[in-house]
Each structure stands twice: as structure tokens, then as C-alpha cells.
Design an enzyme around this catalytic site. Structure first.
Site, PDB file in Angstrom:
ATOM      1  N   LYS A 211      -8.969   3.854  47.153  1.00 46.19           N
ATOM      2  CA  LYS A 211     -10.134   3.483  47.744  1.00 46.19           C
ATOM      3  C   LYS A 211     -10.789   3.170  46.450  1.00 46.19           C
ATOM      4  CE  LYS A 211     -14.138   3.924  48.570  1.00 46.19           C
ATOM      5  NZ  LYS A 211     -15.259   3.247  48.121  1.00 46.19           N
TER       6      LYS A 211
ATOM      7  N   GLU B  85     -12.123  15.115  40.140  1.00 44.78           N
ATOM      8  CA  GLU B  85     -12.705  15.155  38.669  1.00 44.78           C
ATOM      9  C   GLU B  85     -14.034  14.490  38.844  1.00 44.78           C
ATOM     10  OE1 GLU B  85     -10.700  15.656  36.190  1.00 44.78           O
ATOM     11  OE2 GLU B  85      -8.708  15.996  37.105  1.00 44.78           O
TER      12      GLU B  85
ATOM     13  N   CYS C 152     -17.694  10.105  32.215  1.00 39.49           N
ATOM     14  CA  CYS C 152     -17.805  11.428  32.729  1.00 39.49           C
ATOM     15  C   CYS C 152     -17.864  12.530  31.567  1.00 39.49           C
ATOM     16  CB  CYS C 152     -16.740  11.759  33.504  1.00 39.49           C
ATOM     17  SG  CYS C 152     -15.103  11.405  32.972  1.00 39.49           S
TER      18      CYS C 152
ATOM     19  N   GLU D 216     -26.862  14.678  34.399  1.00 36.35           N
ATOM     20  CA  GLU D 216     -25.755  13.776  33.900  1.00 36.35           C
ATOM     21  C   GLU D 216     -26.490  12.438  34.214  1.00 36.35           C
ATOM     22  OE1 GLU D 216     -22.466  12.659  36.445  1.00 36.35           O
ATOM     23  OE2 GLU D 216     -21.414  12.443  34.723  1.00 36.35           O
TER      24      GLU D 216
HETATM   25  P1  NAD Z   1     -19.449   8.381  43.426  1.00 37.83           P
HETATM   26  O1  NAD Z   1     -19.111   9.911  43.506  1.00 37.83           O
HETATM   27  O2  NAD Z   1     -20.736   7.963  43.935  1.00 37.83           O
HETATM   28  O3  NAD Z   1     -18.269   7.525  43.937  1.00 37.83           O
HETATM   29  C1  NAD Z   1     -17.073   7.744  43.510  1.00 37.83           C
HETATM   30  C2  NAD Z   1     -16.057   7.047  44.891  1.00 37.83           C
HETATM   31  O4  NAD Z   1     -16.383   7.943  46.068  1.00 37.83           O
HETATM   32  C3  NAD Z   1     -16.565   5.580  45.156  1.00 37.83           C
HETATM   33  O5  NAD Z   1     -15.290   5.089  45.388  1.00 37.83           O
HETATM   34  C4  NAD Z   1     -17.409   5.932  46.416  1.00 37.83           C
HETATM   35  O6  NAD Z   1     -17.171   4.741  47.535  1.00 37.83           O
HETATM   36  C5  NAD Z   1     -16.623   6.953  47.011  1.00 37.83           C
HETATM   37  N1  NAD Z   1     -17.530   7.906  47.987  1.00 37.83           N
HETATM   38  C6  NAD Z   1     -18.841   7.667  48.160  1.00 37.83           C
HETATM   39  N2  NAD Z   1     -19.316   8.655  49.144  1.00 37.83           N
HETATM   40  C7  NAD Z   1     -18.303   9.041  49.619  1.00 37.83           C
HETATM   41  C8  NAD Z   1     -17.974   9.987  50.743  1.00 37.83           C
HETATM   42  N3  NAD Z   1     -18.922  10.700  51.362  1.00 37.83           N
HETATM   43  N4  NAD Z   1     -16.741  10.629  50.944  1.00 37.83           N
HETATM   44  C9  NAD Z   1     -15.831   9.994  50.144  1.00 37.83           C
HETATM   45  N5  NAD Z   1     -15.903   9.115  49.327  1.00 37.83           N
HETATM   46  C10 NAD Z   1     -17.079   8.768  49.124  1.00 37.83           C
HETATM   47  O7  NAD Z   1     -19.344   8.303  41.716  1.00 37.83           O
HETATM   48  P2  NAD Z   1     -19.644   7.004  40.779  1.00 37.83           P
HETATM   49  O8  NAD Z   1     -20.945   6.656  40.771  1.00 37.83           O
HETATM   50  O9  NAD Z   1     -18.756   5.760  41.300  1.00 37.83           O
HETATM   51  O10 NAD Z   1     -19.037   7.312  39.538  1.00 37.83           O
HETATM   52  C11 NAD Z   1     -19.748   8.310  38.567  1.00 37.83           C
HETATM   53  C12 NAD Z   1     -19.262   9.637  38.902  1.00 37.83           C
HETATM   54  O11 NAD Z   1     -18.044   9.753  38.486  1.00 37.83           O
HETATM   55  C13 NAD Z   1     -20.257  10.398  37.809  1.00 37.83           C
HETATM   56  O12 NAD Z   1     -20.795  11.717  38.115  1.00 37.83           O
HETATM   57  C14 NAD Z   1     -19.140  10.712  36.615  1.00 37.83           C
HETATM   58  O13 NAD Z   1     -19.357  11.674  35.902  1.00 37.83           O
HETATM   59  C15 NAD Z   1     -17.724  10.724  37.769  1.00 37.83           C
HETATM   60  N6  NAD Z   1     -16.694  10.583  36.788  1.00 37.83           N
HETATM   61  C16 NAD Z   1     -15.922  11.683  36.441  1.00 37.83           C
HETATM   62  C17 NAD Z   1     -14.784  11.456  35.897  1.00 37.83           C
HETATM   63  C18 NAD Z   1     -13.624  12.789  35.517  1.00 37.83           C
HETATM   64  O14 NAD Z   1     -12.678  12.509  35.013  1.00 37.83           O
HETATM   65  N7  NAD Z   1     -14.315  13.948  35.821  1.00 37.83           N
HETATM   66  C19 NAD Z   1     -14.080  10.164  35.375  1.00 37.83           C
HETATM   67  C20 NAD Z   1     -15.081   8.922  35.662  1.00 37.83           C
HETATM   68  C21 NAD Z   1     -16.301   9.477  36.519  1.00 37.83           C
END
Ligand code: NAD
Length: 491
Positions: A189, A264, A298, A394
Site C-alpha cells: 500500500k 518504523e 525520518c 518532528e
Molecule cells: P503517515 O503515517 O501519514 O502515512 C504512512 C502510510 O500510512 C501511508 O501509506 C498512509 O496512507 C498510511 N495510513 C494513513 N493512515 C492510516 C491508518 N489509519 N491505517 C493504516 N495506514 C494508514 O506518514 P507519511 O506522512 O507518509 O510519512 C512521514 C512519516 O514517516 C514521518 O513521521 C517519518 O518520520 C516516518 N518515516 C519513518 C521512517 C523509518 O524508517 N523510521 C522512514 C521514513 C518515514
């Protein structure tokens, strides 16, 4: 190296696939809905992408489960899965320019980085797990003369990979490569902000010989992720994204089938500059550590802890180094910083900058780039106390907060005083200081005299505390997608 005109010509002739990939075919959603995908550097519409719906999720999970149980992938000898995954890696390599261009158009990141980091590392990741999987065997422990025990690893079943938009394909590959190598059926997804490369590689997976229904891609918003997290026939959710959504996934697992979850999550990593550091190298490393990928990282070293004694000298060097990270057209091969992913993230970052102007001292930057239809923000540097909003939350944009400290103990106290624990950096010429501090830092990765994730697949990546659990990359990642079985025979 291509010119901007060459990339633009390639972009103009790209045929963008924007449908879901279910049961081995590109398909529209059963309720025919789509969403608009925009190029954040230009504001232009790239595609109307299929928005999957409950019926699509149900169908994909059913097919994934059927295929898992039929054993067309899960029961293949590891060397066969390896052969097919290597064929996929070769196809990804063959299409590297197209994939890099799609990634740049979809995210606004610089094309040079999309090639060197995102796509290169994706190919390497698929190749690495393909090559690893036929080297792994079980254990036969010596327990008693009349007993024979075998400890074996088996794939889990249906693995849903839910990923963010900052490194769309690379983050996804860190999950689908080990999960597929281990023999699972994978449903990917992608983020609704950057779905295009995930969709494109699905067709290449089929071409490489991955059986229908073993690798599927469901574009759509968070509701699609939520349905997968709640589904009783999904055995594992592997997630990269925000801590807030990670928490929802944990709750969905708890209230459904207790599926395995690997998270993650976010970060607010400290990059510590000791007075005895090579300050020039530290300034360059610190700037890259927070401004690379527009700060949408991240592991961004967005809290820069500087020993007071060298502050005036260091801040001049940092200002100079940071100015190299001016945003520019992502299709120029030498661009270092591109566009912010979309309007909402742009507003969020500018909101933090406005708060920072109130609660901290702005050193430079802080403005959006005018005269463009895209979402560009200057590299921005604040000096702050450790307890401000911009020093604790963040931001996920090109904003760096410098915090002063007097001694090692204070640096460690500030660095560890965070709900997150993803990465940390230490800049010092004293190896004793470096090791002593690295042992006390509560973070999944500690970088000494560098600040980079390093693309090497041997290195596990993941967080302490609310930055998540489990590790992507390395052989540790394979363990996340396999159950351990003990078989005991009485002789
Ligand atoms: P997000 O949590 O908004 O979305 C991530 C994914 O989850 C998307 O595909 C989104 O559609 C999906 N999603 C949204 N709501 C959901 C729900 N209720 N249930 C299941 N899936 C759902 O994050 P983002 O804005 O896409 O990315 C930024 C975040 O990702 C930042 O906090 C960043 O730190 C983190 N990140 C972490 C790592 C790591 O390796 N630790 C790497 C990259 C990004």
C-alpha cells in the site's frame, strides 16, 4: 548524466500506469474511484490514480491467501525464489531511469538523488535478499540422546506493507524484498502522495515470473491501510510512517487477529558536535544530515547539539554549508534540494517556521521560494533552547534547530530527552569520547564523524522508543517475515 531538457522530453513521453495491481493484472477499483496525483515541483497533474476500496482489499487479500496456501511461491525452493527475484532486480535496473524519473515527478526530489539513492538502493535491496535467502538454514540442537529436534523457519502468510512518501520505492523495497524472499504473499500500500513507482514495478514483478497474487499493489489513502491492518487474513503488517498512524496499526492488530506488526516511525535525531571535532567536516555533514531529501527524512539530524566553546565558529561554517542546499528544479542533474511533497506538508513546515520565529532565534532561511508553482522552502536554521516546539517535534522539512550544551553529560541528557530514538550523530576527534557517548545514546543507529544512513544492506535500520520496533535491512529483516517452528521427534 542527462540534461534537464532530456529528462523533460522523457517525462513528456512517459505513459504513466495508475491502476491497482491485483491478481496479476492492472485493474480499476470495483467502485471506479480515483484520486489526483500532482507533481509538487510544478503543481501539474500527473495522473488520476485508482483509489482502492473495501471490495478491492478483500479481493487482494483473498487472492494473496489462496496463492500462499497453494504454495506457488511459498513452497518454492529458496533457490527458485532467488532466481525470480534476481530477474526482477535485473528488470528494475533496466528501467532505472524511468523509475527515477517517476519518483522525481511524483515527490519533487532531485533526479540525481532519485537515481543514486532511491532506485539504486531498491535494486540492490531486491538483489541482496534474493542472494541471502538460499544461504539460510535451520538448526538441529543437541538436546538429548533419544530426541531429535529441528528448528526451521517458515513464511508467515499474507504480509501487508504500508509505506510513506519520502523514499517511496526504496522504503517499500526494504519490506517487500525480505518478505517475498522469505516466501510470503505481499500486498503493498503505497502513500497516496507518491504511488507511481510501486504501481510500475508490479508489472515488472510479473514479467520476472513472480506468480499472480503474490505481489499486489493497492493505491489509495489511509483507509486502505486501515482495512489491511484490521483484516483477519492479513498475518503481518510492516509499516513505515508516522508514530500516530503506527499507534493506530498496533490498535488494529490488537482488536483483530493479533497480526505481527513491525513499525518504523518518526524521529527527532540529535547530531552532536563536540568542541574537538573537525568543524568543517562536521558543518558539511550536519547540513547534509538535515537538508538531504528536503529534510523529509525520518532520520534527519534536525536537532544539532553544539558545544558552546565552538559555537560562533561552527555556526558560520554551518551557515555556509547550508546555503549550498538551495532548492532548485528537481530535473536539473546537480540539484541538491527539490520540492516539498505537497501543499499540506508545505503548510505544516511553514507553520513550524512561524512558531520558531516566536520561540527561537532565526539565523537564516525561513522563507518559501516565490515565483514558482511548486512547493519549495529555503534551508532554515534556528538557534533554540532544548524545550521549544521546533526542538522537540518532528518537522519533516528543511528546518534545523541548533541547541547549545556545555559538556558531554549535558549533550547526552538533551539528546536522549526525546520520545524518539531513531538516529544520532557524534562529531569528535577523540575515539574514547565517540565510543563512550555512542553507548549511552538511545538510538537505533549512531553515526560517528558522518551522518548518513549508508545504503549498505548489511546495516539494520530502525528505532528505539517511539521510533518503532524491529529493523529493516540486513538478515534481521528476514526474521520479521518468518515464523520459527520447533519439530521434536522421539527416537
Ligand atoms: P503517515 O503515517 O501519514 O502515512 C504512512 C502510510 O500510512 C501511508 O501509506 C498512509 O496512507 C498510511 N495510513 C494513513 N493512515 C492510516 C491508518 N489509519 N491505517 C493504516 N495506514 C494508514 O506518514 P507519511 O506522512 O507518509 O510519512 C512521514 C512519516 O514517516 C514521518 O513521521 C517519518 O518520520 C516516518 N518515516 C519513518 C521512517 C523509518 O524508517 N523510521 C522512514 C521514513 C518515514
Amino acid at each position: 548524466m542527462r540534461t534537464k531538457a532530456e529528462w523533460q522530453a522523457m517525462a513528456a513521453s512517459l505513459v504513466i500506469e495508475s491502476r491497482a495491481f491485483i491478481a496479476g493484472e492492472y485493474v480499476t477499483s470495483q467502485n471506479s474511484q480515483t484520486f489526483t496525483d500532482i507533481n509538487p515541483a510544478t503543481g501539474e497533474v500527473l495522473a488520476q490514480v485508482v483509489a482502492c476500496h473495501e471490495a478491492d482489499v478483500a479481493h487482494a487479500v483473498q487472492v494473496a491467501k489462496q496463492q500462499f496456501e497453494a504454495g506457488c511461491w511459498s513452497a518454492l525452493p529458496a533457490r527458485e525464489r532467488k532466481r525470480i527475484l534476481l530477474a526482477w532486480a535485473a528488470l528494475l535496473r533496466e528501467h532505472a531511469e524511468e523509475l527515477a524519473l517517476l519518483e522525481t515527478l511524483d515527490t519533487g526530489k532531485p533526479i540525481g538523488h532519485a537515481q543514486a539513492i532511491d532506485i539504486n538502493n531498491t535494486v540492490y535491496c531486491v538483489q541482496w535478499f534474493a542472494e541471502a535467502i538460499d544461504k539460510i538454514s535451520g538448526d538441529v540442537p543437541d538436546i538429548a540422546a533419544n530426541l531429535h529436534a529441528v528448528i526451521s523457519r517458515e513464511p508467515m502468510g499474507v504480509v501487508a506493507a504500508i509505506v510513506p512518501w519520502n523514499f517511496p520505492l526504496m522504503m517499500a523495497s526494504w519490506k517487500f524484498a525480505p518478505a517475498l524472499a522469505a516466501g510470503n504473499s505481499v500486498i503493498l500500500k503505497p502513500s497516496e502522495k507518491s504511488p507511481l513507482t510501486a504501481i510500475r514495478v508490479a508489472g515488472l514483478a510479473k514479467q520476472a515470473g513472480i506468480p499472480d497474487g503474490v505481489f499486489q499493489v493497492l493505491p489509495g489513502d489511509g483507509s486502505v491501510g486501515a482495512m489491511l491492518a484490521q483484516h483477519m487474513d492479513v498475518d503481518c503488517v510492516t509499516f513505515t510512517g508516522s508514530t500516530a498512524v503506527g499507534r493506530k496499526i498496533a490498535q488494529a492488530s490488537a482488536s483483530s487477529n493479533l497480526k505481527r506488526i513491525w513499525l518504523e516511525l518518526g524521529g527527532k535525531s540529535a547530531n552532536i558536535v563536540m568542541a574537538d571535532a573537525d568543524l568543517q567536516a562536521a558543518a558539511e555533514g550536519v547540513a547534509a544530515g538535515v537538508f538531504f531529501n528536503q529534510g523529509e527524512m525520518c532520520s534527519a539530524g534536525s536537532r544539532v547539539l553544539v558545544q558552546r566553546a565552538v559555537y560562533p565558529q561552527f555556526i558560520d561554517l554551518l551557515e555556509h554549508a547550508a546555503k549550498a542546499w538551495q532548492p532548485a528544479d528537481p530535473l536539473e542533474q546537480n540539484t541538491l534540494m527539490g520540492a516539498i511533497i505537497d501543499r499540506s506538508q508545505f503548510d505544516k513546515v511553514m507553520g513550524y517556521i512561524a512558531v520558531g520565529r516566536e520561540e527561537a532565534e532565526l539565523i537564516f532561511g525561513g522563507e518559501a521560494v516565490s515565483g514558482t508553482a511548486g512547493w519549495f522552502i529555503q534551508p532554515t536554521l534556528f538557534v533554540s533552547s532544548p524545550d521549544t516546539k521546533i526542538a522537540r517535534e518532528e518537522i519533516f522539512g528543511p528546518v534545523c534547530t541548533v541547541i547549545l550544551f556545555d559538556d558531554e553529560a549535558q549533550a547526552l541528557q538533551i539528546a536522549n530527552d526525546s520520545i524518539y530514538g531513531l538516529g544520532a550523530g557524534i562529531w569528535t576527534q577523540n575515539i574514547g569520547t565517540a565510543y563512550r557517548m555512542s553507548r549511552k545514546l538511545r538510538a537505533g543507529s549512531v553515526w560517528i564523524n558522518c551522518y548518513e544512513e549508508s545504503g549498505d544492506q548489511n546495516l539494520p535500520f530502525g528505532g528505539y522508543k517511539q521510533s518503532g520496533n524491529g529493523r529493516d535491512k540486513s538478515l534481521h529483516a528476514l526474521d520479521k517475515y518468518m515464523e520459527i517452528k520447533t519439530t521434536l521427534l522421539k527416537i
